[in-house]
Design a protein around this motif. Structure first.
Motif, short mmCIF file in Angstrom:
data_model
loop_
_atom_site.label_atom_id
_atom_site.label_comp_id
_atom_site.label_asym_id
_atom_site.label_seq_id
_atom_site.Cartn_x
_atom_site.Cartn_y
_atom_site.Cartn_z
N GLU A 1 0.83 -1.21 0.00
CA GLU A 1 0.00 0.00 0.00
C GLU A 1 0.86 1.25 0.00
O GLU A 1 0.53 2.25 -0.66
N ALA A 2 1.96 1.23 0.74
CA ALA A 2 2.84 2.40 0.79
C ALA A 2 3.47 2.67 -0.57
O ALA A 2 3.55 3.82 -1.02
N HIS A 3 3.92 1.63 -1.25
CA HIS A 3 4.55 1.83 -2.57
C HIS A 3 3.52 2.27 -3.59
O HIS A 3 3.83 3.07 -4.50
N ALA A 4 2.29 1.80 -3.45
CA ALA A 4 1.22 2.28 -4.34
C ALA A 4 0.97 3.77 -4.10
O ALA A 4 0.74 4.54 -5.04
N LYS A 5 1.02 4.17 -2.84
CA LYS A 5 0.83 5.59 -2.50
C LYS A 5 1.96 6.43 -3.09
O LYS A 5 1.72 7.51 -3.65
N LEU A 6 3.20 5.93 -3.00
CA LEU A 6 4.33 6.66 -3.58
C LEU A 6 4.17 6.80 -5.08
O LEU A 6 4.40 7.87 -5.65
#
Length: 455
Positions: free
Chosen positions: A291-296
């Motif tokens: 989820e964090a990498h998708a947000k980035l």
């Protein structure tokens, strides 16, 4: 016991600061920089997360090196428009109890007599929670619009800053004795004139013959920060700084700067551990790594290549528009921020540091790493940086304000607290006490400001 990670939040009173173009993201509130509620909300978020302070950057001129025009900076809101960073501090202080405020002010364009009063006033009104990030200013546009034909050469700006510091130390520490204010209604004496002294400064750059216009504040001298990494900047930090802000992309590079400045401080008679080092970092955190990498990736879609080049053109005093975007950038000795030029050309010998590569690299993270992942992943990486870089903490950027600050406080801070890295309750009131412990409100005896005290 785990070493505490000291946290500062990084903002500038503008639309585009470390992340360029992300004001276009639908969650961003960056356009509200001119609203008091925006700043009060920011301060409350940071205090809830146990941050030591909000660090407010500043610039005194528009970014006009890229294509010889301010157009690119204006289109992306890069440091223009920008408001004065001092004026909102009182409101934020009134809305919080413990958060400190480190504000950027240039020695090149202030008068020390008037500036010393401003900072003493803020120290009064915040209850001793004010700090000063000392800069000498690197923009030619600032020089042109503030009374100079051109900016002073790099090392000369630091020479001016040295005398500036001497004057403000005399005003903050030496003009008024501790018991000068007697407030005796029976005798009709508010201040004992015998205990207030003219500073009698007659130097190369400044003449200040008279007394300080203000009574001493809780800290007298605000907590002092510095961010220069050129040889002159390092020498200045080793002499004056209590906190040092670093812009670097690898912990080993941070370690080199930290060790060098601490050694300079030791040679100058200061305890090297009294200097606290903060590396800029952008943290993108979510419940899981995925989820964090998708947000980035979502944030990166809004980053502006041209805006990033405009910002770094001004910082480096090199018009990157005149270069082929895919030609490696060689080191150029400029009067700009030399450390940033050297950073990209020496960061990774295996990388072709072209203007395009620089712009893509700094699009979201500005001057430091983009740490992305779950709370566990983020905490692990911050701990690695702390240990390998010999750091004391981080300057956490907020590329999508206030979302990224709020995410950090709601997701990363609980994990850091679980590990004993971030405090639950503030142990003291003043900003300097967060550095050195309860009861230490004045500069340490080995700091140069202390030499001007009257005993």
């Amino acid at each position: 016991m785990a070493k505490r990670i000291r946290l500062h939040g990084l903002r500038q009173s503008t639309v585009g600061h470390t992340a360029i173009g992300l004001w276009r993201h639908p969650d961003s509130q960056a356009h509200r920089y001119r609203e008091l509620d925006y700043w009060v909300e920011t301060a409350r978020i940071l205090e809830r997360g146990g941050f030591d302070a909000l660090f407010i950057a500043d610039a005194l001129g528009p970014l006009d090196v890229y294509r010889g025009s301010v157009d690119a900076a204006l289109r992306d809101g890069i440091q223009t428009p920008t408001d004065d960073p001092l004026l909102g501090i009182s409101a934020m202080a009134a809305a919080t109890r413990h958060l400190g405020f480190a504000v950027t002010v240039s020695t090149t364009y202030e008068q020390p007599y008037a500036f010393a009063r401003k900072m003493a006033t803020l120290d009064h009104l915040t209850g001793g929670r004010i700090g000063w990030n000392i800069v000498t200013s690197a923009l030619d546009s600032a020089a042109r619009n503030l009374g100079r034909d051109s900016q002073l050469p790099h090392d000369e700006r630091y020479a001016v800053a040295e005398e500036f510091m001497e004057v403000v130390y005399k005003l903050w520490e030496g003009s008024w004795e501790d018991d000068a204010v007697v407030r005796d209604a029976e005798t009709g004496v508010f201040v004992d004139p015998a205990k207030v002294h003219p500073v009698r400064h007659h130097g190369k750059h400044y003449r200040v013959p008279d007394i300080a216009l203000f009574e001493p504040s809780i800290q007298r001298t605000p907590v002092l920060y510095q961010a220069g990494t050129s040889p002159a900047g390092r020498a200045f930090a080793a002499r004056h700084a209590e906190g040092v802000f670093l812009s670097t992309y690898r912990p080993d590079m941070a370690r080199t700067l930290v060790d060098d400045i601490r050694e300079r401080a030791r040679q100058g008679g200061r305890d090297p551990r009294s200097l606290k080092f903060f590396a800029i970092a952008t943290v993108i955190v979510a419940a899981t790594d995925e989820e964090a990498h998708a947000k980035l990736r979502d944030y990166q879609r809004y980053a502006s290549i041209e805006g990033s080049l405009a910002r770094w053109s001004a910082l480096m005093h090199i018009d990157l528009s005149g270069l082929d975007h895919d030609t490696p950038l060689e080191y150029v000795d400029t009067d700009g921020i030399r450390g940033m030029v050297e950073l990209f050309t020496t960061l990774d010998p295996s990388t072709r540091w072209t203007p395009r590569a620089i712009a893509e690299f700094v699009g979201v993270g500005g001057g430091g790493p983009v740490i992305t992942g779950s709370p566990t992943t983020v905490a692990d990486e911050l701990e690695r940086w702390l240990d390998e870089g010999n750091l004391d903490g981080f300057n956490i950027a907020d590329p999508v304000p206030p979302v990224t600050f709020r995410d950090f406080v709601d997701l990363a801070v609980p994990e850091l607290r679980r590990r004993g890295r971030v405090w639950h309750d503030y142990p003291a009131q003043t900003l300097r006490e967060t550095f050195y412990g309860p009861g230490v409100t004045r500069t340490r005896p080995d700091h140069p400001a202390s030499a001007y005290r009257r005993h």
